[in-house]
Design an enzyme around this catalytic site. Structure first.
Site, PDB file in Angstrom:
ATOM      1  N   GLY A  94       0.831  -1.198   0.000  1.00 52.95           N
ATOM      2  CA  GLY A  94       0.000   0.000   0.000  1.00 52.95           C
ATOM      3  C   GLY A  94       0.864   1.246   0.000  1.00 52.95           C
ATOM      4  N   GLU A  95       0.353   2.309   0.628  1.00 49.73           N
ATOM      5  CA  GLU A  95       1.049   3.596   0.734  1.00 49.73           C
ATOM      6  C   GLU A  95       1.211   4.299  -0.616  1.00 49.73           C
ATOM      7  OE1 GLU A  95       4.871   3.155   2.635  1.00 49.73           O
ATOM      8  OE2 GLU A  95       4.055   1.986   4.302  1.00 49.73           O
TER       9      GLU A  95
END
Length: 342
Positions: free
Chosen positions: A308-309
């Site tokens: 993610g991120e």
């Protein structure tokens, strides 16, 4: 919002790509990417300007029901890590010259004011959708509005390419429930191990999500109601950001599972966002391959990532640069005086 493309421009772009000093199709996905960027920008000579990556963070009530391997406080701890420049997305955006913007969409923590953090906090986390809707209709609408406003401010920098990431313990559960409801797929086929659940924890996660979906079985199938019922503040805010970025005619870099579910929500509200989207990678999270298939899209990369991120956006961005560079700078058969294929 849909792109009104003169057919002559599409032909001209394809001719420009085909006449580069290479066999037809030899640059594979980069050729499709160059065509898409040219069509979005409606030019034979596209440019990538002020690339941005925006990470939305929020806490999830469903995390308190034991669906994650990590405690809920990791959400705010990771935001602090972002602010200190120590996370993977910090490293990759620095590497590729992308501006990074962090957004508190609804973390269960009060951060000190920071010029690197946008305070768009809706609440200190959502409610647990195991027992009630995750957010109120007003909170959901505010998320969409704030996501749009953040993008509109970024657009003032001249930015024409933007990616979105997220941080929120429990958000794979939220995304799995959203995907299941919006696509009519059993949640057991959408849910993955998230942050690394063992067999017993994973079985519990599936059980909790099946109970939640059964509890809300009579709820409306309207996309906004589904988003309000199962979404996270960061997912809903990302949905509004996708819609606004398409309205600004930006190239949309779509990250992994969570971001793709936010994009799915946006697409069900306005199908034309698809024309602006570049799907950066296939996450190792179980439901992502099924979701990409449902959207009939092929991602640029498959690196077994599941962080993610927005990390997939940042890692894929150089491919976008390469697509634009070959379109603008590579010699044609005529300019290089190279004989064509007979």
């Amino acid at each position: 919002m849909s792109i009104a493309i003169p057919e002559t421009l599409r032909r001209q772009l394809q001719d420009k790509i085909n006449n580069k000093t290479k066999p037809l199709g030899a640059l594979g996905k980069l050729e499709k990417l160059a065509l898409q960027v040219g069509l979005i920008q409606q030019t034979l000579s596209p440019k990538l300007i002020q690339p941005h990556l925006v990470v939305f963070a929020a806490s999830h009530g469903i995390a308190r029901d034991g669906v994650s391997a990590y405690p809920t406080e990791v959400t705010h701890q990771m935001v602090l890590n972002f602010l200190q420049g120590g996370a993977a997305i910090n490293v990759f955006t620095r590497q590729h010259g992308m501006a990074l913007q962090l957004v508190d969409a609804g973390v269960d923590h009060d951060f000190a004011p920071s010029e690197n953090l946008i305070n768009a906090k809706i609440n200190h986390g959502t409610r647990s959708f195991l027992r009630e809707p995750a957010m109120t209709p007003e909170e959901c609408q505010t998320c969409l509005q704030k996501g749009a406003e953040i993008v509109q401010e970024i657009a003032k920098t001249g930015c024409n390419v933007i990616g979105f990431g997220e941080m929120g313990i429990g958000n794979t559960s939220s995304a799995s429930a959203l995907m299941s409801q919006l696509l009519g797929i059993p949640v057991a086929e959408c849910v993955g191990r998230g942050t690394g659940l063992d067999e017993a924890q994973f079985a519990h996660k599936v059980e909790v999500l099946e109970q939640a979906l059964a509890f809300h079985a009579s709820a409306s199938a309207d996309p906004l109601t589904v988003l309000q019922t199962f979404g996270g503040f960061e997912i809903a805010m990302m949905c509004g950001a996708f819609l606004a970025a398409a309205q600004q005619r930006m190239i949309l870099l779509v990250d992994g599972f969570i971001a793709s579910v936010a994009f799915l929500c946006a697409g069900q509200l306005d199908a034309s966002v698809m024309e602006f989207a570049v799907f950066c990678h296939q996450s190792d999270e179980k439901g992502h391959a099924r979701l990409l298939s449902a959207l009939s899209v092929e991602p640029l990369l498959q690196l077994n990532m599941r962080l993610g991120e927005g990390t997939g956006c940042a890692v894929a961005y150089p491919l976008l640069q390469s697509a634009v560079a070959f379109l603008n700078e590579m010699a044609s058969f005529d300019s290089a005086q190279v004989s064509r294929q007979s």
